[in-house]
Design a protein around this motif. Structure first.
Motif, mmCIF file in Angstrom:
data_model
loop_
_atom_site.group_PDB
_atom_site.id
_atom_site.type_symbol
_atom_site.label_atom_id
_atom_site.label_comp_id
_atom_site.label_asym_id
_atom_site.label_seq_id
_atom_site.Cartn_x
_atom_site.Cartn_y
_atom_site.Cartn_z
ATOM 1 N N VAL A 25 0.848 -1.198 0.000
ATOM 2 C CA VAL A 25 0.000 0.000 0.000
ATOM 3 C C VAL A 25 0.887 1.252 0.000
ATOM 4 O O VAL A 25 0.672 2.189 -0.775
ATOM 5 C CB VAL A 25 -0.965 -0.010 1.217
ATOM 6 N N ALA A 27 4.064 1.467 -0.942
ATOM 7 C CA ALA A 27 4.825 1.544 -2.193
ATOM 8 C C ALA A 27 3.975 2.181 -3.280
ATOM 9 O O ALA A 27 4.430 3.053 -4.030
ATOM 10 C CB ALA A 27 5.267 0.142 -2.624
ATOM 11 N N ARG A 28 2.717 1.777 -3.323
ATOM 12 C CA ARG A 28 1.846 2.297 -4.361
ATOM 13 C C ARG A 28 1.541 3.782 -4.136
ATOM 14 O O ARG A 28 1.514 4.565 -5.096
ATOM 15 C CB ARG A 28 0.569 1.462 -4.363
ATOM 16 N N ALA A 29 1.317 4.158 -2.879
ATOM 17 C CA ALA A 29 1.026 5.568 -2.584
ATOM 18 C C ALA A 29 2.225 6.449 -2.949
ATOM 19 O O ALA A 29 2.072 7.531 -3.526
ATOM 20 C CB ALA A 29 0.662 5.735 -1.112
ATOM 21 N N ARG A 31 4.556 5.769 -5.178
ATOM 22 C CA ARG A 31 4.695 5.754 -6.635
ATOM 23 C C ARG A 31 3.668 6.696 -7.274
ATOM 24 O O ARG A 31 3.998 7.466 -8.164
ATOM 25 C CB ARG A 31 4.494 4.321 -7.131
ATOM 26 N N ASP A 32 2.417 6.629 -6.772
ATOM 27 C CA ASP A 32 1.367 7.494 -7.317
ATOM 28 C C ASP A 32 1.695 8.974 -7.111
ATOM 29 O O ASP A 32 1.197 9.824 -7.837
ATOM 30 C CB ASP A 32 0.006 7.181 -6.668
ATOM 31 N N THR A 120 -1.124 7.179 4.542
ATOM 32 C CA THR A 120 -0.107 7.213 3.480
ATOM 33 C C THR A 120 0.167 8.662 3.065
ATOM 34 O O THR A 120 1.251 8.969 2.582
ATOM 35 C CB THR A 120 -0.544 6.418 2.229
ATOM 36 N N LEU A 121 -0.813 9.547 3.294
ATOM 37 C CA LEU A 121 -0.585 10.970 2.984
ATOM 38 C C LEU A 121 0.564 11.501 3.843
ATOM 39 O O LEU A 121 1.432 12.238 3.361
ATOM 40 C CB LEU A 121 -1.857 11.782 3.255
#
Lengths: 139, 550
Positions: A25, A27-29, A31-32, A120-121
């Motif tokens: 989760v 890693a994706r945040a 990357r986004d 994640t923010l």
């Protein structure tokens, strides 16, 4: 050589821990949000994590640990970074880590630790505000 | 209302007048299933009551697997426990038994789960941390010291090296004078969900399944009262899946085991009655109840219609449930007692056969004795105070619950079709299908939390800044050193030629693709270690490394 100006992070799972929900989760945040992310996959030894970080020339390692082995594995990675002459790679992380251990690990040189309930923010903000892409002028 | 009890337009008109407008809120389940404002008989007008719902204890078992359910026998209150050395966990087992648990459940540490010994360098820092460290039969003898194995049923959460731990349990029974035929309990032994979700493996998937068929074949012959597999949705859900994904992926795993056993030449009714399941009970109350009811119905139909099982015991889905670890919060941890109570209630109203309730501190560390006691008392309050056990399936016939049960079932059937298109569960794992589906769902939920579209009290709503202040169980850092010392002692005191011979026989049997259980049992009796046994088979079976999917 990395794309200029982009922060580059190695997301890592070390030890025998198989819990990869959090690391994926995050890693994706990251990357986004435009950060370059490399994921080690599971069950890496500390040596493998550090070797990958050096080889990929990352600015930081984000280590996820939910196995209770944090007091062994975080310090081990810090030591290896020093002995590999890669002390400029920032180590941060997250997982189920009790508060007293968080304090001790930060004292030992872990830059930041995100515990259950973290957003994640906040993690993305922290990475943006505290990491800088290394200058590769001399590389 | 019309005479059939369906929703009528004039009612909707009266309800949807301006004064009755809905507040701005997302009325969906935790898994994003939209929920209607009202359910009526009209939501099931095509349904056949006898065919879909029927009676408890009768096909298709939607209402429960026994005629009288908890009026006959309560669920087993089984608290999962394990930490430190075998002696530490043995003390916790005695504590739990004194406080009224009715079954034991062993949590093993990460090295044991991965088939490694405490003295392997990769085990450093992990010995006894998230479960008990077991290296050889000597540890297993200590673990069950003073616990007669003919009087307690034991569940063991172990997968890749499950055959080894089962053999050790049989060997402890032998030492206590308890025949294998008298042993009761459950081996988790569900390797497919490891590749899908929990990620503790040794061998590649096909080899992992082969070992499971070996244990199923062996137990059906030698340990007939023991459940050789607990087909588990729990970890799939904890890894972030939706309720429907948990239901569908788990039952798809179950079908794979059934088909693998049938391919081995086993008659379906010779092993199917001993297959058991393990579900998560999450915080969305009705979604969970519907999931449990749908699970029983789907399984019984598959076993009877697809696999041709004749014995009604083969049609029954017996299951254990654990409340959702991921629903708990580090913030305001006492609130976790309430969450766990509601989740446990859903499991009971869903008809579970056994239940583990999480302790309030498990999001921070392994639980303290006090926290475990409250978790157990929660089950006792549900069983003995609330009255929900007085009648069978009290939610059966609820328009909403039945409609949601139907939706769960049709959602699972859609996934079965997709999995079949991929070629089955094993190709699905290789292609990363399950891993990606779960990862997507986990990421979506995290975003919903951050946008406050989903709530977690104390995390994104009703937050306070009070420091987290509850006692935490600390594992003695000396456990690892003393466990390695004990292992060294075992290695020097055993009969070396006997161990080496047993391991050679095991390697050879693995090469010949024989059932390895008898050979493992021999090696275990001679105090061969978990890692020695795993390595002896690895030569032939190989090892597994997952592609790094993000």
């Amino acid at each position: 050589m990395t794309e200029s100006g982009r922060i580059r992070v190695l997301m890592a799972k070390a030890g025998l821990d198989g819990h990869d929900r959090g690391v994926k989760v995050v890693a994706r945040a990251l990357r986004d949000s435009g950060i370059e992310v490399i994921y080690t996959g599971l069950h890496q030894t500390p040596e493998q994590v550090v070797a990958a970080a050096v080889q990929e020339d990352v600015d930081a390692i984000g280590l996820s640990l939910l196995s209770g082995a944090h007091m062994t594995i975080f310090p081990r990675i810090l030591d290896l970074l020093k002995s590999e002459d890669a002390g400029d790679i920032v180590l941060f992380g997250g997982g189920t880590i009790p508060d007293p251990d968080v304090a001790e690990l930060k004292k030992a040189g872990v830059a930041e630790l995100f515990t259950p309930g973290s957003s994640t923010l906040d993690i993305v903000d922290w990475v943006r505000n505290n990491l800088q892409h290394k200058s590769h002028a001399s590389a | 209302m019309d005479k059939d009890g369906a929703l009528t337009p004039d009612f909707e008109e009266r309800r949807d007048n301006p004064a009755g407008r809905e507040r701005d809120f997302s009325f969906t389940t935790l898994s994003d299933q939209p929920i209607k404002p009202l359910y009526t008989l009209g939501d099931r007008e095509d349904a056949d009551f006898a065919l879909d719902i029927g009676f408890p204890g009768e096909y298709p078992y939607t209402r429960g697997i026994y005629h009288n359910m908890y009026r006959g026998r309560l669920w087993t209150m089984r608290q999962f426990a394990g930490f430190g050395a075998a002696s530490d966990t043995n003390r916790r087992f005695h504590y739990l038994l004194e406080h009224g648990v009715t079954g034991l459940s062993v949590a093993f540490d990460n090295p044991t789960l991965m088939g490694m010994d405490s003295d392997d360098p990769r085990s450093f820092g992990e010995v006894g941390r998230t479960g008990v460290a077991i290296d050889s039969l000597a540890d297993m003898e200590t673990l069950f010291d003073g616990i007669p194995l003919d009087q307690v049923s034991t569940s063991m959460t172990i997968n890749a090296p499950a055959a080894v731990l089962l053999a050790m349990y049989v060997a402890v029974g032998e030492k206590q004078g308890v025949a294998a035929s008298k042993l009761t309990g459950t081996l988790q032994n569900d390797i497919l969900k490891e590749y899908i979700a929990q990620k503790e493996w040794i061998y590649p998937p096909a080899a992992g399944v082969k070992l499971i068929v070996d244990t199923i074949e062996f137990t059906s012959r030698e340990i007939p009262k023991y459940n050789p597999v607990s087909i588990s949705g729990y970890h799939i859900r904890e890894a972030g899946s939706t309720a429907v994904q948990e239901l569908a992926f788990t039952i798809a795993d179950g079908m794979t085991y059934v088909e693998s056993c049938v391919n081995r030449g086993l008659a379906v009714d010779s092993f199917a009655p001993r297959l058991s399941f393990f579900w998560n009970s999450h915080i969305d109350f009705f979604e969970e109840v519907a999931k449990f009811r749908a699970a029983r119905r789907i399984w019984s139909r598959l076993m009877r219609e697809k696999y041709g099982a004749k014995d009604p015991k083969s049609w029954l889905m017996r299951f254990h449930t654990q409340t959702a670890g991921v629903s708990l919060t580090a913030q305001q941890p006492e609130n976790n007692i309430v969450r766990t109570a509601l989740e446990a209630l859903a499991a009971v109203l869903g008809g579970t056969q056994s239940l583990h309730t999480n302790s309030m501190d498990e999001v921070l560390a392994l639980p303290t004795e006090k926290a475990v006691e409250i978790a157990l008392r929660t089950q006792q309050i549900i069983a003995f105070e609330t009255g929900v056990v007085n009648t069978v399936d009290p939610l059966g016939g609820s328009y909403f619950v039945e409609a949601l049960t139907d939706e769960m079932e049709s959602g699972a059937l859609e996934y079965f079709a997709r999995i079949e298109e991929l070629g089955g569960v094993l190709p699905g794992i290789e292609q990363g299908f399950f891993q990606r589906e779960i990862g997507e769902a986990a990421f979506r939920y995290q975003q919903q939390l951050e946008r406050k579209e989903k709530a977690m009290v104390g995390v994104n709503e009703f937050v306070d800044s009070a420091p987290i202040d509850i006692p935490i169980l600390r594992i003695d850092p000396d456990v690892e050193r003393s466990q390695r010392a004990r292992l060294a002692e075992v290695k020097t005191s055993r009969n070396h030629p006997q161990v080496a011979g047993a391991l050679d026989h095991l390697s050879a049997a693995t090469r010949r693709e024989e059932n390895v259980m008898p050979y493992i049992l021999d090696a275990v009796r001679g105090y061969a270690t978990v890692q020695e046994i795993s390595d002896a088979m690895k030569v032939t079976l190989g090892s597994y490394r997952e592609p790094a999917f993000v």
